[in-house]
Design an enzyme around this catalytic site. Structure first.
Site, PDB file in Angstrom:
ATOM      1  N   CYS A 116      67.664  -8.644  23.731  1.00 19.58           N
ATOM      2  CA  CYS A 116      66.433  -9.264  23.233  1.00 19.58           C
ATOM      3  C   CYS A 116      65.780 -10.189  24.250  1.00 19.58           C
ATOM      4  O   CYS A 116      64.607 -10.511  24.126  1.00 19.58           O
ATOM      5  CB  CYS A 116      66.705 -10.029  21.946  1.00 19.58           C
ATOM      6  SG  CYS A 116      67.391  -8.981  20.684  1.00 19.58           S
ATOM      7  N   HIS A 256      60.885 -14.739  20.440  1.00 19.75           N
ATOM      8  CA  HIS A 256      61.482 -13.457  20.068  1.00 19.75           C
ATOM      9  C   HIS A 256      61.504 -13.354  18.543  1.00 19.75           C
ATOM     10  O   HIS A 256      61.826 -14.318  17.853  1.00 19.75           O
ATOM     11  CB  HIS A 256      62.900 -13.378  20.643  1.00 19.75           C
ATOM     12  CG  HIS A 256      63.676 -12.209  20.119  1.00 19.75           C
ATOM     13  ND1 HIS A 256      63.201 -10.920  20.188  1.00 19.75           N
ATOM     14  CD2 HIS A 256      64.890 -12.137  19.500  1.00 19.75           C
ATOM     15  CE1 HIS A 256      64.093 -10.106  19.650  1.00 19.75           C
ATOM     16  NE2 HIS A 256      65.112 -10.808  19.210  1.00 19.75           N
ATOM     17  N   ASN A 286      62.301  -6.543  14.276  1.00 15.08           N
ATOM     18  CA  ASN A 286      62.863  -6.932  15.570  1.00 15.08           C
ATOM     19  C   ASN A 286      62.906  -5.701  16.489  1.00 15.08           C
ATOM     20  O   ASN A 286      63.722  -4.804  16.278  1.00 15.08           O
ATOM     21  CB  ASN A 286      64.269  -7.495  15.330  1.00 15.08           C
ATOM     22  CG  ASN A 286      64.953  -7.964  16.601  1.00 15.08           C
ATOM     23  OD1 ASN A 286      64.483  -7.708  17.708  1.00 15.08           O
ATOM     24  ND2 ASN A 286      66.076  -8.629  16.448  1.00 15.08           N
TER      25      ASN A 286
END
Ligand code: UT7
Length: 331
Positions: A116, A256, A286
């Protein structure tokens, strides 16, 4: 000597058409729209369907979007960096495939694997290439096809992740804009909490690994959550302090998109109100390395030259970091 900085001079993005809603997930696993919404902030995510459709499809579309918007000749691109954990194949690098497909035939290209935080790692590396004076146009892509490594019978992971990719073009500038500072971190102890067991060189694919469902994301969600909240907030606060950034002069927090509760905690720590926090988790979920460039893509029209952006991420590895960007153009 005049200092060369790396300015973001263009943004591109792409999300696939298919929308996987919370309602559809309710028919697949024991979950509810109410649980997903309150625990994560996600309403829907995009899924790349079809045979032979790897993450390169997303990356190619994102780069083509950016090239068209900026009027860039792909032959002038020096380097393509693709941050992803869902490469089309173990090798060659997906960045090679994307570079060829978009006509960046003079570029060298490679993948960056930092889960990520991958886009922030790639952005920092790409900016360093520009700052060195050696290269004039670097494309940094962040994207993942998380649906390829998702166990759609595991309600603790499949409700979070989605597919998508975004990218930026980096070019040199002597103005006080661009990538100003960054702090990047990693800790291999995080392996225990977030990984994919099989398919790598430690445990190559076999009938047994498939039978044991070991080619999917394994995540201990609440443990990762605790590390994410602390580390993403800490690193953001550290970077803000050393650049004299505060609630008054930060225009945008670009976090994020893993879980709305992690985003809220980071914003609170840096003292930023919700109207200054970029957010699209409700629509895309996500997308791992895709979240931050997709935010820039979604919010590009609202950004003004000179805006202070604080980008922050936390993910598998563990990896985490924050990057301070001064926006370089008005749309
Ligand atoms: O992106 C990179 C890194 N990843 C992250 O940052 C993700 C971080 N973690 C998270 O976002 C959250 O931990 C999750 C969204 C994954 C899970 O939320 P949570 O609030 O931490 O839930 P939990 O794992 O502590 O589970 C709480 C309860 C459990 O039930 P019991 O044991 O209390 O009866 C779970 O079984 O919620 C249950 N549960 C669900 N219930 C309905 C877990 N997933 C679901 C679900 N629907 N999808």
């Amino acid at each position: 000597m005049t200092r060369i900085r790396a300015a973001i001079t263009g943004v591109g993005g792409y999300v696939p058409e298919y929308i996987l809603t919370n309602q559809e997930l309710e028919t697949m696993v024991d979950t509810s729209d109410e649980w997903i919404t309150t625990r994560t902030g996600i309403k829907e995510r995009r899924i790349l369907k079809g045979e032979n459709q790897g993450v390169s499809v997303l990356g190619i579309a994102a780069v083509k979007d950016m090239l068209a918007k900026t009027g860039t000749d792909p032959k002038e691109i020096d380097c393509v960096i693709f941050a992803t954990v869902t490469a089309d194949m173990t090798f060659p690098a997906t960045a090679n495939i994307v570079a060829s497909a978009v006509g960046a035939t003079n570029a060298f290209s490679f993948d960056m694997g930092a889960a990520c935080s991958g886009f922030l790692y790639g952005l920092s590396a790409g900016a360093s290439y520009i700052q060195s004076g050696m290269y004039k146009k670097v494309v940094v892509i962040g994207g993942d096809k998380m649906s390829a490594i998702m166990d759609y019978s595991d309600r603790t992971t499949c409700i979070i992740f989605g597919d998508g990719a975004g990218c930026v073009l980096l070019e040199p500038t002597t103005e006080e804009v661009g990538v100003m500072d960054s702090i990047l971190k990693s800790d291999g102890a995080g392996e225990a909490y977030l990984h994919m067991k099989a398919g790598g060189s430690r445990m190559p694919a076999s009938h047994e690994t498939v039978d044991k469902r070991q080619h999917f994301v394994y995540q201990e969600g609440s443990a990762v959550f605790k590390f994410a909240v602390t580390n993403m907030a800490d690193v953001s606060a550290q970077l803000a302090t050393r650049n004299n950034l505060n609630a008054d002069n930060i225009n945008w927090l670009v976090p994020h998109q893993a879980n709305k509760r992690i985003i809220d905690a980071t914003a609170q720590r840096v003292g930023i109100t919700e109207d200054k926090v970029m957010m699209n988790i409700e629509r895309y979920g996500n997308t791992t390395a895709g979240t931050i460039p997709l935010l820039l893509w979604d919010y590009e029209k609202q950004l003004k030259k000179g805006d202070n952006l604080l980008l922050a991420a936390f993910g598998g590895g563990f990896t985490w970091g924050a990057v301070y960007v001064k926006w370089a153009y008005n749309s």
